[in-house]
Design an enzyme around this catalytic site. Structure first.
Site, PDB file in Angstrom:
ATOM      1  CG  HIS A 164      14.556  23.373  46.784  1.00  0.00           C
ATOM      2  ND1 HIS A 164      14.552  23.989  48.023  1.00  0.00           N
ATOM      3  CD2 HIS A 164      13.728  22.305  46.915  1.00  0.00           C
ATOM      4  CE1 HIS A 164      13.769  23.326  48.850  1.00  0.00           C
ATOM      5  NE2 HIS A 164      13.253  22.305  48.201  1.00  0.00           N
ATOM      6  CG  ASP A 406      -6.566  39.261  48.639  1.00  0.00           C
ATOM      7  OD1 ASP A 406      -6.435  39.652  47.461  1.00  0.00           O
ATOM      8  OD2 ASP A 406      -7.537  39.579  49.351  1.00  0.00           O
TER       9      ASP A 406
END
Length: 460
Positions: A164, A406
């Protein structure tokens, strides 16, 4: 319990950034990116894990090769992700550095029972442990690691784990969408193709735009050095911090959809309930309403009694800084705020309004007190957990639009933030089958999950 041999690792590859005349590296083939105080807040925070499921009945053998080739091209633009996070003795703060030859770990695996794909990517409750084999381990000093798991004749998953301190959710999403775009439109053109990204995906790396006149970076670094002994230069994420959750063996994961119609019903309910009130207007955004509703449902489902509960919120600060910084700034640029409410109020008839009032007050403080108000304690004591019966938090955002990812095989059938079972957060995503719907994910003990599901379905 998770099946110990549910996943068979086929191979582990080291993917280097593609070399070309447009190589991001400096002439000496190395690059260094210092961590800002926004990054340092998350230095020892637990890793963030996410998994995407893509349904492809044919599941061609070319899937992995396309993903690997496109990843190499993507790393041209995200070169720091191929590097290493270290804290040299001579450096006052940790450094993310890259030298030619550094690479990202990409694992290819195969699931033992391919038909489980539909169970893992479905809408039913599932044991939290089931997702663990689908995300790789993060090597020491690595910013990110990736795993492709094949479910022959059913589909595949992409599991990611990231440190992170390297990037926030917005930067992470830009990386994944860049990889997906390149895989879909360019990977089939061969390794010598010219790779470009649209402006909204091009990462901005100039750290000088993040000003630190108060010396927060130096303060945070000093606090980390003194933590658990002198000169502690560890950059390893920890799962033993005060906000980490002990995952119970009977913990299950649930995914729920808050439709646009239901969100509007919540909004109208709040407006009707507060119509006669003289109090200031409440924040009625989709984000605030969803967080308030899930907060109330969680408190009721887990039968929390007495005292106060808190909800930690993360807000993108890029546009809020003075001066603002580019929307494509790569790294961390989020600030935290804590909404606090009496548990009794959340359990009452107007619980949603109570929760929303607390969230509104927390968000208003960004403008009222300044986004860096209290920043000196973000590392040492951001939340005093002893003051609250329970602290909840939020992971992700519907604004990331993760279901638009996608790679060339269609949108994800399902995506989950795996690591919420260790942080106690509930995750938010924009669902792709309803323009205004929000998908909520959380992990609870079985009896609490059933109660949450009932409350979520019944609404206000």
């Amino acid at each position: 319990m998770a099946q110990p041999n549910a996943v068979e690792v086929v191979k582990v590859c080291r993917v280097t950034p593609h070399q070309s005349s447009r190589d991001f590296a400096a002439p000496e083939d190395q690059y260094s990116l210092p961590l800002t105080f926004f990054d340092l807040v998350w230095l020892r925070f637990p890793t963030i894990q996410r998994v995407f499921f893509f349904e492809t009945p044919s599941c061609p053998n070319s899937i992995f090769s396309k993903l690997k080739t496109s990843l190499s091209h993507t790393l041209q633009h995200f070169l720091p992700l191929a590097g290493n996070l270290t804290w040299p003795q001579h450096s006052p703060t940790p450094v993310l550095g890259y030298v030619k030859g550094d690479a990202v770990s990409l694992t290819v695996a195969e699931y033992s029972n391919p038909e489980d794909f539909h169970h893992l990517s479905g809408n039913q409750f599932i044991e939290a442990e089931k997702y663990y084999p689908l995300v790789p381990q993060l090597e020491a000093s690595a910013p990110i690691a990736l795993q492709v798991t094949l479910f022959p004749n059913n589909g595949f998953s992409i599991g990611t784990v990231m440190h992170h301190a390297i990037m926030d959710g917005k930067s992470y999403t830009s990386f994944v969408k860049s990889w997906a775009r390149i895989c879909k439109h360019v990977a089939g053109s061969g390794s010598s193709c010219t790779v470009s990204l649209p402006e909204q995906l091009q990462p901005f790396y100039d750290r000088t735009v993040v000003q630190d006149p108060a010396g927060l970076g130096e303060l945070y670094s000093s606090q980390y050095l003194d933590e658990h002994g002198p000169n502690n230069r560890s950059v390893t994420p920890s799962n033993s911090l005060h906000f980490a959750v002990d995952v119970k063996p009977d913990s299950i994961r649930g995914t729920f959809e808050l439709t646009s119609a239901k969100i509007q019903a919540l909004r109208e309910h709040v407006m009707k309930t507060t119509m006669a009130s003289d109090s200031s207007p409440l924040h009625l955004s989709t984000f605030s309403l969803t967080c308030a509703f899930c907060w109330v449902c969680s408190v009721k489902a887990q039968e929390i009694k007495g005292g106060k509960t808190a909800l930690g919120l993360a807000v993108d600060a890029r546009a809020r800084l003075d001066p603002p910084i580019p929307a494509t700034y790569f790294g961390n640029c989020i600030v935290g705020r804590v909404a606090i409410a009496e548990t009794k109020g959340l359990l009452g008839e107007d619980g949603l309004v109570v929760a929303l009032s607390a969230i509104t007050e927390a968000l208003k403080s960004l403008d009222k007190n300044g986004i860096l108000n209290g920043a000196e304690s973000w590392v040492s004591n951001f939340i005093d957990f002893s003051q609250y019966e329970r602290v909840f938090s939020v992971a992700g955002s519907q604004r990331f639009e993760v279901y638009d990812t996608d790679f060339g095989w269609g949108r994800p059938k399902r995506t989950e933030v795996v690591s919420i079972d260790k942080t106690g957060a509930f995750s938010l995503s924009a669902r792709n089958n309803d323009g205004g719907a929000v998908e909520v994910g959380l992990v609870l003990k079985k009896q609490y999950m059933k109660a949450f599901a009932s409350l979520f379905a019944d609404g206000i």
